[in-house]
Design an enzyme around this catalytic site. Structure first.
Site, PDB file in Angstrom:
ATOM      1  N   ARG A 168      -1.883  -2.693   9.619  1.00  0.00           N
ATOM      2  CA  ARG A 168      -1.153  -3.356   8.529  1.00  0.00           C
ATOM      3  C   ARG A 168      -0.356  -4.552   9.046  1.00  0.00           C
ATOM      4  O   ARG A 168       0.184  -4.526  10.152  1.00  0.00           O
ATOM      5  CB  ARG A 168      -0.189  -2.374   7.864  1.00  0.00           C
ATOM      6  CG  ARG A 168      -0.896  -1.228   7.178  1.00  0.00           C
ATOM      7  CD  ARG A 168       0.096  -0.227   6.646  1.00  0.00           C
ATOM      8  NE  ARG A 168       0.933  -0.787   5.609  1.00  0.00           N
ATOM      9  CZ  ARG A 168       2.120  -0.299   5.259  1.00  0.00           C
ATOM     10  NH1 ARG A 168       2.605   0.754   5.886  1.00  0.00           N
ATOM     11  NH2 ARG A 168       2.812  -0.866   4.312  1.00  0.00           N
ATOM     12  N   HIS A 175      -6.982 -12.224  -0.104  1.00  0.00           N
ATOM     13  CA  HIS A 175      -6.845 -12.183  -1.573  1.00  0.00           C
ATOM     14  C   HIS A 175      -7.804 -13.171  -2.219  1.00  0.00           C
ATOM     15  O   HIS A 175      -7.401 -14.300  -2.520  1.00  0.00           O
ATOM     16  CB  HIS A 175      -5.420 -12.586  -1.964  1.00  0.00           C
ATOM     17  CG  HIS A 175      -4.404 -11.525  -1.757  1.00  0.00           C
ATOM     18  ND1 HIS A 175      -3.965 -10.704  -2.767  1.00  0.00           N
ATOM     19  CD2 HIS A 175      -3.731 -11.151  -0.658  1.00  0.00           C
ATOM     20  CE1 HIS A 175      -3.059  -9.868  -2.302  1.00  0.00           C
ATOM     21  NE2 HIS A 175      -2.897 -10.112  -1.014  1.00  0.00           N
ATOM     22  N   ILE A 208      -1.884 -12.741   3.007  1.00  0.00           N
ATOM     23  CA  ILE A 208      -0.470 -12.450   2.757  1.00  0.00           C
ATOM     24  C   ILE A 208      -0.154 -11.102   3.405  1.00  0.00           C
ATOM     25  O   ILE A 208      -0.589 -10.063   2.903  1.00  0.00           O
ATOM     26  CB  ILE A 208      -0.164 -12.387   1.244  1.00  0.00           C
ATOM     27  CG1 ILE A 208      -0.607 -13.678   0.552  1.00  0.00           C
ATOM     28  CG2 ILE A 208       1.325 -12.131   1.011  1.00  0.00           C
ATOM     29  CD1 ILE A 208      -0.544 -13.612  -0.964  1.00  0.00           C
ATOM     30  N   ARG A 209       0.554 -11.124   4.481  1.00  0.00           N
ATOM     31  CA  ARG A 209       0.851  -9.881   5.229  1.00  0.00           C
ATOM     32  C   ARG A 209      -0.413  -9.015   5.299  1.00  0.00           C
ATOM     33  O   ARG A 209      -0.413  -7.824   4.977  1.00  0.00           O
ATOM     34  CB  ARG A 209       2.005  -9.108   4.573  1.00  0.00           C
ATOM     35  CG  ARG A 209       3.307  -9.878   4.600  1.00  0.00           C
ATOM     36  CD  ARG A 209       4.516  -8.984   4.387  1.00  0.00           C
ATOM     37  NE  ARG A 209       4.412  -8.186   3.194  1.00  0.00           N
ATOM     38  CZ  ARG A 209       4.504  -6.858   3.161  1.00  0.00           C
ATOM     39  NH1 ARG A 209       4.726  -6.194   4.261  1.00  0.00           N
ATOM     40  NH2 ARG A 209       4.413  -6.218   2.034  1.00  0.00           N
ATOM     41  N   SER A 231       0.810  -1.218   0.000  1.00  0.00           N
ATOM     42  CA  SER A 231       0.000   0.000   0.000  1.00  0.00           C
ATOM     43  C   SER A 231       0.843   1.268   0.000  1.00  0.00           C
ATOM     44  O   SER A 231       0.466   2.270  -0.620  1.00  0.00           O
ATOM     45  CB  SER A 231      -0.969   0.001   1.178  1.00  0.00           C
ATOM     46  OG  SER A 231      -0.273  -0.152   2.400  1.00  0.00           O
ATOM     47  N   CYS A 255      -6.964  -6.332   0.518  1.00  0.00           N
ATOM     48  CA  CYS A 255      -5.662  -6.312   1.193  1.00  0.00           C
ATOM     49  C   CYS A 255      -5.024  -4.917   1.150  1.00  0.00           C
ATOM     50  O   CYS A 255      -5.517  -4.015   1.813  1.00  0.00           O
ATOM     51  CB  CYS A 255      -4.774  -7.395   0.601  1.00  0.00           C
ATOM     52  SG  CYS A 255      -3.573  -7.992   1.793  1.00  0.00           S
ATOM     53  N   GLU A 269      -8.800 -13.239  -5.220  1.00  0.00           N
ATOM     54  CA  GLU A 269      -8.391 -13.518  -6.603  1.00  0.00           C
ATOM     55  C   GLU A 269      -7.352 -14.629  -6.665  1.00  0.00           C
ATOM     56  O   GLU A 269      -7.274 -15.347  -7.651  1.00  0.00           O
ATOM     57  CB  GLU A 269      -7.882 -12.229  -7.276  1.00  0.00           C
ATOM     58  CG  GLU A 269      -6.468 -11.783  -6.933  1.00  0.00           C
ATOM     59  CD  GLU A 269      -6.273 -11.237  -5.523  1.00  0.00           C
ATOM     60  OE1 GLU A 269      -7.242 -11.219  -4.734  1.00  0.00           O
ATOM     61  OE2 GLU A 269      -5.132 -10.849  -5.205  1.00  0.00           O
TER      62      GLU A 269
HETATM   63  N1  GLN Z   1       1.212  -5.591   3.923  1.00  0.00           N
HETATM   64  C1  GLN Z   1       0.805  -4.945   2.719  1.00  0.00           C
HETATM   65  C2  GLN Z   1       0.637  -3.453   2.933  1.00  0.00           C
HETATM   66  O1  GLN Z   1       0.808  -2.968   4.001  1.00  0.00           O
HETATM   67  C3  GLN Z   1      -0.488  -5.541   2.172  1.00  0.00           C
HETATM   68  C4  GLN Z   1      -0.256  -6.967   1.779  1.00  0.00           C
HETATM   69  C5  GLN Z   1      -1.104  -7.445   0.645  1.00  0.00           C
HETATM   70  O2  GLN Z   1      -1.721  -6.675  -0.065  1.00  0.00           O
HETATM   71  N2  GLN Z   1      -1.040  -8.730   0.438  1.00  0.00           N
HETATM   72  O3  GLN Z   1       0.333  -2.741   2.024  1.00  0.00           O
END
Ligand code: GLN
Length: 185
Positions: free
Chosen positions: A105, A165, A129-130, A48, A78, A167
């Site tokens: 985040r 996610h 994912i994160r 982001s 996300c 997708e």
């Molecule tokens: N950790 C990412 C962020 O702070 C987002 C992770 C993702 O989009 N899979 O932007």
């Protein structure tokens, strides 16, 4: 529907493939003129902070803000959810504030702790994912999916947001929720 996919960075290609698969017309959005030609918008996952910089470099901040505030359908996943949120922590970061939620985040774990699961409601596959965690959900926001009792997808009028996610799991449930279901092409 012509659905724009913000294609500056991150996981935009899989969204386009999924949209095409359910009969929408995906359009890569990198410029204000491309945005002017679409009826809905996906803000994909990615990073982001990088996306925010690229939005600035591309002179897309005000056009994006006007597009969403005009009430068009949006799916923010996300990193996209982070851009759409009212308040961002972990660390603090600017955001558009379209969606009355706060997010932390990376609070679902680091890259190496990425995981797949299913929503508490059953069926909906979740790829984290994160991923950001929803730390506050405003009164006008409806929970669409939970994981271990926590809200992981929301809807506020025409805006659908998810911390995961969809997708990457090839699941179009949220795309259909945001943009409708025109039927297979
Ligand atoms: N950790 C990412 C962020 O702070 C987002 C992770 C993702 O989009 N899979 O932007």
């Amino acid at each position: 529907m012509r659905v724009g996919v913000l294609s500056l960075q991150g996981g935009y290609a899989a969204h386009s493939a999924l949209l095409a698969g359910i009969g929408h017309e995906p359009v890569d959005v990198r410029t204000a003129s491309a945005l002017a030609g679409v009826d809905g918008l996906v803000l994909p996952g990615g990073e982001s902070s990088t996306m925010l910089k690229l939005i600035g470099f591309s002179d897309l901040h005000d056009p994006l803000d006007a597009f969403v505030r005009a009430g068009r359908p949006v799916l923010a996943t996300c990193a996209g959810l982070i851009l759409a949120a009212r308040r961002v922590t972990g660390p603090e970061q600017a955001s558009f504030g379209w969606l009355d939620v706060d997010v932390a985040r990376n609070a679902w774990g680091r890259q190496i702790e990425s995981f797949e699961a299913s929503a508490d409601e059953g069926g909906l596959p979740l790829v984290f994912i994160r991923a950001p965690r929803l730390t506050r959900v405003g009164p006008g926001v409806t929970a669409v999916a939970h994981y271990e009792g926590e809200v992981v997808a929301v809807r506020q009028g025409p805006i659908v947001g998810a911390s995961f996610h969809p997708e990457l799991a090839g699941d179009a449930t949220l795309h259909r929720l945001a943009f409708g279901d025109p039927g297979a092409p």
